[in-house]
Design a protein around this motif. Sequence first.
Motif, PDB file in Angstrom:
ATOM      1  N   ALA A   1     -11.379  -4.731  -7.838  1.00 47.45           N
ATOM      2  CA  ALA A   1     -10.915  -5.430  -6.641  1.00 47.45           C
ATOM      3  C   ALA A   1     -11.961  -5.410  -5.533  1.00 47.45           C
ATOM      4  O   ALA A   1     -11.998  -6.295  -4.679  1.00 47.45           O
ATOM      5  CB  ALA A   1      -9.619  -4.808  -6.140  1.00 47.45           C
ATOM      6  N   GLY A   2     -12.829  -4.392  -5.533  1.00 45.15           N
ATOM      7  CA  GLY A   2     -13.879  -4.335  -4.522  1.00 45.15           C
ATOM      8  C   GLY A   2     -13.364  -4.069  -3.126  1.00 45.15           C
ATOM      9  O   GLY A   2     -14.006  -4.429  -2.147  1.00 45.15           O
ATOM     10  N   VAL A   3     -12.187  -3.442  -3.000  1.00 49.31           N
ATOM     11  CA  VAL A   3     -11.651  -3.123  -1.673  1.00 49.31           C
ATOM     12  C   VAL A   3     -11.680  -1.606  -1.488  1.00 49.31           C
ATOM     13  O   VAL A   3     -12.601  -0.932  -1.955  1.00 49.31           O
ATOM     14  CB  VAL A   3     -10.232  -3.715  -1.516  1.00 49.31           C
ATOM     15  N   GLY A   4     -10.678  -1.072  -0.814  1.00 50.95           N
ATOM     16  CA  GLY A   4     -10.668   0.367  -0.586  1.00 50.95           C
ATOM     17  C   GLY A   4     -10.560   1.157  -1.890  1.00 50.95           C
ATOM     18  O   GLY A   4      -9.676   0.910  -2.712  1.00 50.95           O
ATOM     19  N   ARG A   5     -11.450   2.115  -2.078  1.00 52.97           N
ATOM     20  CA  ARG A   5     -11.491   2.878  -3.332  1.00 52.97           C
ATOM     21  C   ARG A   5     -10.656   4.146  -3.174  1.00 52.97           C
ATOM     22  O   ARG A   5     -11.174   5.258  -3.000  1.00 52.97           O
ATOM     23  CB  ARG A   5     -12.926   3.194  -3.734  1.00 52.97           C
ATOM     24  N   PHE A   6      -9.350   3.937  -3.247  1.00 52.23           N
ATOM     25  CA  PHE A   6      -8.394   5.032  -3.130  1.00 52.23           C
ATOM     26  C   PHE A   6      -7.259   4.752  -4.106  1.00 52.23           C
ATOM     27  O   PHE A   6      -6.784   3.612  -4.218  1.00 52.23           O
ATOM     28  CB  PHE A   6      -7.847   5.147  -1.713  1.00 52.23           C
ATOM     29  N   LEU A   7      -6.808   5.814  -4.805  1.00 49.72           N
ATOM     30  CA  LEU A   7      -5.746   5.657  -5.790  1.00 49.72           C
ATOM     31  C   LEU A   7      -4.788   6.825  -5.665  1.00 49.72           C
ATOM     32  O   LEU A   7      -5.199   7.983  -5.721  1.00 49.72           O
ATOM     33  CB  LEU A   7      -6.336   5.604  -7.209  1.00 49.72           C
TER      34      LEU A   7
ATOM     35  N   GLY B   1     -13.354   7.542   3.139  1.00 47.14           N
ATOM     36  CA  GLY B   1     -12.324   8.300   2.453  1.00 47.14           C
ATOM     37  C   GLY B   1     -11.370   8.956   3.425  1.00 47.14           C
ATOM     38  O   GLY B   1     -11.608   9.008   4.645  1.00 47.14           O
ATOM     39  N   PHE B   2     -10.255   9.469   2.880  1.00 46.38           N
ATOM     40  CA  PHE B   2      -9.221  10.093   3.695  1.00 46.38           C
ATOM     41  C   PHE B   2      -9.381  11.617   3.677  1.00 46.38           C
ATOM     42  O   PHE B   2      -9.449  12.227   2.607  1.00 46.38           O
ATOM     43  CB  PHE B   2      -7.837   9.711   3.170  1.00 46.38           C
ATOM     44  N   ARG B   3      -9.424  12.239   4.866  1.00 41.07           N
ATOM     45  CA  ARG B   3      -9.638  13.683   4.987  1.00 41.07           C
ATOM     46  C   ARG B   3      -8.326  14.461   4.856  1.00 41.07           C
ATOM     47  O   ARG B   3      -8.321  15.576   4.344  1.00 41.07           O
ATOM     48  CB  ARG B   3     -10.250  14.009   6.340  1.00 41.07           C
ATOM     49  N   PHE B   4      -7.242  13.898   5.342  1.00 47.18           N
ATOM     50  CA  PHE B   4      -5.956  14.604   5.283  1.00 47.18           C
ATOM     51  C   PHE B   4      -4.842  13.599   5.501  1.00 47.18           C
ATOM     52  O   PHE B   4      -5.059  12.471   5.987  1.00 47.18           O
ATOM     53  CB  PHE B   4      -5.886  15.725   6.336  1.00 47.18           C
ATOM     54  N   VAL B   5      -3.635  14.028   5.145  1.00 48.70           N
ATOM     55  CA  VAL B   5      -2.416  13.276   5.464  1.00 48.70           C
ATOM     56  C   VAL B   5      -1.472  14.255   6.146  1.00 48.70           C
ATOM     57  O   VAL B   5      -1.067  15.260   5.545  1.00 48.70           O
ATOM     58  CB  VAL B   5      -1.746  12.684   4.213  1.00 48.70           C
ATOM     59  N   ARG B   6      -1.143  13.971   7.401  1.00 48.73           N
ATOM     60  CA  ARG B   6      -0.253  14.843   8.165  1.00 48.73           C
ATOM     61  C   ARG B   6       1.101  14.149   8.322  1.00 48.73           C
ATOM     62  O   ARG B   6       1.159  12.963   8.714  1.00 48.73           O
ATOM     63  CB  ARG B   6      -0.846  15.154   9.536  1.00 48.73           C
ATOM     64  N   LEU B   7       2.170  14.886   8.026  1.00 57.78           N
ATOM     65  CA  LEU B   7       3.523  14.349   8.121  1.00 57.78           C
ATOM     66  C   LEU B   7       4.289  15.124   9.178  1.00 57.78           C
ATOM     67  O   LEU B   7       4.454  16.354   9.066  1.00 57.78           O
ATOM     68  CB  LEU B   7       4.242  14.465   6.773  1.00 57.78           C
ATOM     69  N   VAL B   8       4.745  14.432  10.216  1.00 62.79           N
ATOM     70  CA  VAL B   8       5.500  15.052  11.300  1.00 62.79           C
ATOM     71  C   VAL B   8       6.865  14.378  11.370  1.00 62.79           C
ATOM     72  O   VAL B   8       6.954  13.160  11.618  1.00 62.79           O
ATOM     73  CB  VAL B   8       4.761  14.905  12.651  1.00 62.79           C
ATOM     74  N   ASP B   9       7.909  15.156  11.106  1.00 59.42           N
ATOM     75  CA  ASP B   9       9.284  14.649  11.100  1.00 59.42           C
ATOM     76  C   ASP B   9       9.444  13.495  10.110  1.00 59.42           C
ATOM     77  O   ASP B   9      10.116  12.487  10.402  1.00 59.42           O
ATOM     78  CB  ASP B   9       9.725  14.197  12.510  1.00 59.42           C
TER      79      ASP B   9
ATOM     80  N   GLY C   1      -9.077  -1.400   3.629  1.00 56.28           N
ATOM     81  CA  GLY C   1      -9.073  -2.153   2.380  1.00 56.28           C
ATOM     82  C   GLY C   1      -7.986  -1.768   1.399  1.00 56.28           C
ATOM     83  O   GLY C   1      -8.140  -2.016   0.194  1.00 56.28           O
ATOM     84  N   ILE C   2      -6.905  -1.178   1.853  1.00 58.41           N
ATOM     85  CA  ILE C   2      -5.806  -0.817   0.946  1.00 58.41           C
ATOM     86  C   ILE C   2      -4.698  -1.847   1.139  1.00 58.41           C
ATOM     87  O   ILE C   2      -4.024  -1.875   2.174  1.00 58.41           O
ATOM     88  CB  ILE C   2      -5.295   0.607   1.219  1.00 58.41           C
TER      89      ILE C   2
ATOM     90  N   LEU D   1     -16.879   6.057 -10.652  1.00 61.54           N
ATOM     91  CA  LEU D   1     -16.552   4.819  -9.952  1.00 61.54           C
ATOM     92  C   LEU D   1     -16.446   4.980  -8.442  1.00 61.54           C
ATOM     93  O   LEU D   1     -16.258   4.004  -7.726  1.00 61.54           O
ATOM     94  CB  LEU D   1     -15.229   4.259 -10.486  1.00 61.54           C
ATOM     95  N   GLY D   2     -16.578   6.216  -7.944  1.00 60.00           N
ATOM     96  CA  GLY D   2     -16.509   6.440  -6.502  1.00 60.00           C
ATOM     97  C   GLY D   2     -15.123   6.225  -5.926  1.00 60.00           C
ATOM     98  O   GLY D   2     -14.969   5.694  -4.826  1.00 60.00           O
ATOM     99  N   VAL D   3     -14.087   6.633  -6.678  1.00 61.41           N
ATOM    100  CA  VAL D   3     -12.703   6.446  -6.247  1.00 61.41           C
ATOM    101  C   VAL D   3     -12.113   7.800  -5.853  1.00 61.41           C
ATOM    102  O   VAL D   3     -12.245   8.774  -6.587  1.00 61.41           O
ATOM    103  CB  VAL D   3     -11.859   5.805  -7.376  1.00 61.41           C
TER     104      VAL D   3
END
Length: 570
Positions: free
Chosen positions: A139-145, A224-232, A344-345, A173-175
């Motif tokens: 797809a050539g977009v954001g490389r996140f799965l 790339g994504f460093r963290f995912v924080r969930l509040v409430d 790009g996601i 593949l750099g994903v």
Amino acid sequence: MRADEAADAVARLGRALAGAEARRDAVGAAIAARAAVVAEAKGRLAQRDAVDACLRDLQQDAHQRSLASFETLLTALVQEVLPGEKPVSLELATERGLPALDIGLMRPDGGREDVLEDNGGAMTNVVGMALRLIAVVKAGVGRFLALDEADCWIAPDRVPAFYRVLEDGAARLGVQCLAISHHDLGAVAAGMAVSRVAGRPATGVAIDGPAAACAAAWAPDQPGFRFVRLVDVQGFADATLPLGPGVNALIGPNNTGKSTVIRALRAVFYGEARDGLVRAGATAARIEIGVAGGRTLRFVRQPRRSPVNLWSLHEPDGSLAVERGARLETGGRDVPDWVDRLFGIRRVEDLDLHVAHQKFPVFLLGEKPAKRSAVLSIGREAGIVRDMQAIQRERVIDDQRTVREGEREITRLREVALGFADLDGIALAIDSLRRQAGALAQADDRLRRIEARAAGLGRLSAEHRAAGLRDAAFAGLPDPEAAAALGRTLAEDRHRVALGERLLAASRDRRAAEARAAILAALPSREPVPAGYEAAALLAATGGRCPACGAPAAAAHLLDGHRASPGEAA
């Protein structure tokens, strides 16, 4: 009508004719231009079938090349995880004029098995994971799965191979990958960042992960994504999932909220957010994702408020990021364009490539063959062909509209042109009128000259008559010498007349003087007193004045010759 009035009328007719001719020429030019456009559109429509066939051939060729590469990669990945399994077989067909993809396994006897229907969950998940990984790269977009628990289900003895293939593929593949799993992956791969959930949703779920190691693995500007924080967010009061550049895993018991991370990611990048995302008792749910450069992508779901969803990007100091003078903060139900552009996601070909859906875990295999073929359209070459087909469809629609509207317009313009059909005859008539007006102007000019000459002749005739009268009057006059002598005679006569008048006057004066002298000579030396005369009565008759000299006089002195003084008369 006078000649100047006729000329003005003809000039007005000429100007009207010129305007009508200009409109006729404009209508003719418009007909020619529209006819050329319609002819070009008809020419393209005549080649429509050939162009469609050419584009289908290009698409088929691109699909075949994608098909071969998919088939090779899928077979390699499947056999890496499930050694000895049958090779993957992809078959491209056509259903109702549209490409249709069949995904199966090739048996040694040449027969084919359906991956989803004729095989177990391990094969299905491996093929689904491999398809998703390949599609993300193409797809050539954001490389996140992000793979949910159902996507990663596999027999325990196959778990190491599954994650080894996932790690190897992600590295090559750099994903960046996030896998939700109920397996204990502590001994699977030392290079994989594994986080664990603990606690219960009622009391607040916590996440224990290698935050320091993940943070140290990133370069400051590395995508790339460093963290995912969930509040409430549902069972999470405030928890942070650290993420590294490669494969990350979140493990824990069932029903502890692991899949909430997947739902949170789908809310941020697909806009799939509901009020149920908000933790019980809280007023809003907040999701924060660490991105390159120390920035934070934030999503807030706030029920019964406007906007119900709010996306924003924050700098390391917490301030809102600004791009081209605009603050990156957008509310609404649709994912902002800047989120799609920066990360790009998104859905590609209407497929959820990046973030799996918990309720539809099998990627692509459960779709109809026509929708499966969309994965072959992912990529630059197939995308170009698809864009060309879309352009061709739009052009055909435009050409059909151009022909339809153009022919109607040409018909209308031709009807308008019929109104100008008699312009040539009108032009000839106006030319004739122009010549007649010119002849009339010439005749009028000749008439004015004749009238001027007649007026001049009349003046000359009057002057001639006056001259004749003068000549007749002067004909009986004497010659100049006689006239001069006559003048002298007249002057002498006038002198003699004047002398005679003076002599007559002197004679009259002499006779009057002689008469007065005779009267005075006959008077006595003293005035006689008339008988019975009374001085008083005489003065009364003369008003108290002497009847002889008119001077005031007194009655006593009237006959004595005494002139009374004014005092005496009184």
